[in-house]
Design a protein around this motif. Structure first.
Motif, PDB file in Angstrom:
ATOM      1  N   PRO A 156       4.175   2.517  -4.164  1.00  8.95           N
ATOM      2  CA  PRO A 156       3.424   1.465  -3.484  1.00  8.95           C
ATOM      3  C   PRO A 156       3.610   0.083  -4.099  1.00  8.95           C
ATOM      4  O   PRO A 156       3.328  -0.921  -3.443  1.00  8.95           O
TER       5      PRO A 156
ATOM      6  N   SER B 189       2.248  -2.690   6.956  1.00  8.80           N
ATOM      7  CA  SER B 189       1.506  -3.221   5.808  1.00  8.80           C
ATOM      8  C   SER B 189       2.456  -3.808   4.768  1.00  8.80           C
ATOM      9  O   SER B 189       2.137  -4.817   4.118  1.00  8.80           O
TER      10      SER B 189
ATOM     11  N   LYS C 271       0.785  -1.232   0.000  1.00 12.95           N
ATOM     12  CA  LYS C 271       0.000   0.000   0.000  1.00 12.95           C
ATOM     13  C   LYS C 271       0.815   1.278   0.000  1.00 12.95           C
ATOM     14  O   LYS C 271       0.299   2.346  -0.341  1.00 12.95           O
TER      15      LYS C 271
END
Length: 248
Positions: free
Chosen positions: A150, A104, A94
């Motif tokens: 990302p 993440s 992300k």
């Protein structure tokens, strides 16, 4: 034909689509994912449409590594054999590195690569006992080069998966065990639905049809759909760094 097929990450997207396609071919399915409600709905749908097949489901978080081995063995015991295992469970990353979202990015790395190792270990133990089987690892076209922002961690994990697949192909050369690496381009799923720059993206039905055809051929490496991603993969690898940086 590979009759008994195990698919991880089978409750949505490509996993769900492949389950429907192989059910229509008369295959028995072992389906696992974290979301049991979706799995049970899919199981009921497939058994209603194809009453001659077996569809068995189990909840599984592929990052629960001990549980991966238990679930794979349970599926094997229930169906008698596992003829093909699809290492499909995965997730996107992300955030770019250095922007405060290590958690993440770590989760994506563990889900896409460390958990893939666990799935390969569990599948290969069964295949070696059987002296047969087809292991399929889902990489990505993004694994052929490093990607910025990302996509950085996601692309890195998919490059690692492709390397893992090639090493397993070397290990199983000349045996009754086949290993295939699938490198999809943009196929419309939740993982890329919000991506604005998704060139040559195809709808899920088209993508799944191409995936199943490529997997059933049991080639060592396949870009999906073949056009345009096979020629583009060579272009991406050969493109000079500065040009690649401007393009991406």
């Amino acid at each position: 034909m590979r009759k008994n097929i195990l698919i991880t990450g089978a409750s949505t997207g490509l996993g769900e689509g492949m389950a429907r396609a192989w059910a229509a071919q008369g295959c028995n399915l072992a389906l696992c994912a974290r979301r049991t409600d979706r799995l049970e709905q899919l199981q009921a749908e497939l058994l209603e449409k194809h009453p001659g097949i077996q569809v068995t489901v189990r909840p599984l978080d592929v990052c629960d590594y001990d549980r991966v081995f238990e679930v794979f063995r349970d599926f094997r015991d229930e169906l008698g054999t596992l003829d093909r295992v699809i290492v499909n469970a995965g997730m996107g990353s992300k955030a770019a590195i250095g922007h405060g979202d290590f958690a993440s990015n770590r989760q994506a790395a563990e889900t896409n690569f460390v958990a893939a190792i666990a799935q390969c270990e569990a599948a290969m133990e069964i295949f070696r006992e059987q002296n047969s089987g087809h292991l399929v690892l889902m990489s990505s076209v993004s694994g052929v080069r490093g990607f910025r922002g990302p996509f950085n961690v996601y692309a890195a994990t998919k490059a690692a998966v492709a390397s893992l697949a090639e090493g397993l192909q070397l290990d199983t050369e000349g045996t009754p065990i086949n290993v295939t690496c699938i490198l999809p381009g943009y196929i419309l799923t939740d993982i890329n639905r919000e991506v604005k720059n998704a060139p040559f993206r195809v709808d899920l039905e088209t993508g799944v049809r191409a995936l199943v055809k490529a997997i059933d051929s049991e080639k060592r490496r396949a870009y999906v759909p073949w056009w345009p991603w096979t020629p583009l993969s060579y272009l991406l690898k050969a493109m000079p760094f500065r040009l690649f940086a401007r393009a991406m």
